[in-house]
Design an enzyme around this catalytic site. Structure first.
Site, short mmCIF file in Angstrom:
data_model
loop_
_atom_site.label_atom_id
_atom_site.label_comp_id
_atom_site.label_asym_id
_atom_site.label_seq_id
_atom_site.Cartn_x
_atom_site.Cartn_y
_atom_site.Cartn_z
N ASP A 1 -3.53 -8.64 -2.75
CA ASP A 1 -2.16 -8.67 -2.26
C ASP A 1 -2.13 -8.23 -0.81
O ASP A 1 -3.02 -7.55 -0.35
CB ASP A 1 -1.22 -7.81 -3.11
CG ASP A 1 -1.60 -6.35 -3.09
OD1 ASP A 1 -1.13 -5.66 -2.19
OD2 ASP A 1 -2.37 -5.93 -3.97
N ASP B 1 0.99 -7.14 0.73
CA ASP B 1 2.30 -6.55 1.00
C ASP B 1 2.24 -5.30 1.86
O ASP B 1 3.23 -4.91 2.44
CB ASP B 1 3.03 -6.24 -0.31
CG ASP B 1 2.34 -5.15 -1.10
OD1 ASP B 1 1.11 -5.18 -1.19
OD2 ASP B 1 3.04 -4.28 -1.62
#
Length: 88
Positions: A25, A27
């Site tokens: 990920d 983020d």
């Protein structure tokens, strides 16, 4: 998350070492990326597992064809001068 301790210890022990690292990920650093969730991480992890398998299936035959004699000689020398190996 690095492989620094592992690679240093492998070198000291006279071992060849390689790693494959893939993100699951983004983020934490991409401003406009959707927030992380387990479903997305698991989806990406499955995709990464397929990529890693493909890399290994390609690399292992190529690695086995290489001449490792000088590398092994060098690694043996490094290991023999290692602080981990008793001097007697």
């Amino acid at each position: 998350m690095t492989t620094v301790p592992e690679v240093v210890l492998a070198k000291e022990a006279g071992l060849c070492y390689a790693s494959i690292a893939m993100a699951t990920d983004y983020d934490c650093w991409k401003e406009h990326e959707e927030a992380v969730c387990v479903d997305n991480v698991m989806k990406t992890m499955k995709e990464n597992a397929n990529k890693a398998s493909s890399i290994l299936l390609t690399a292992i035959p190529q690695i086995s064809q290489m001449d490792w004699a000088q590398t092994m000689k060098t690694l043996k020398s490094v290991a023999q001068s290692s602080i981990m190996v008793p001097k007697h």
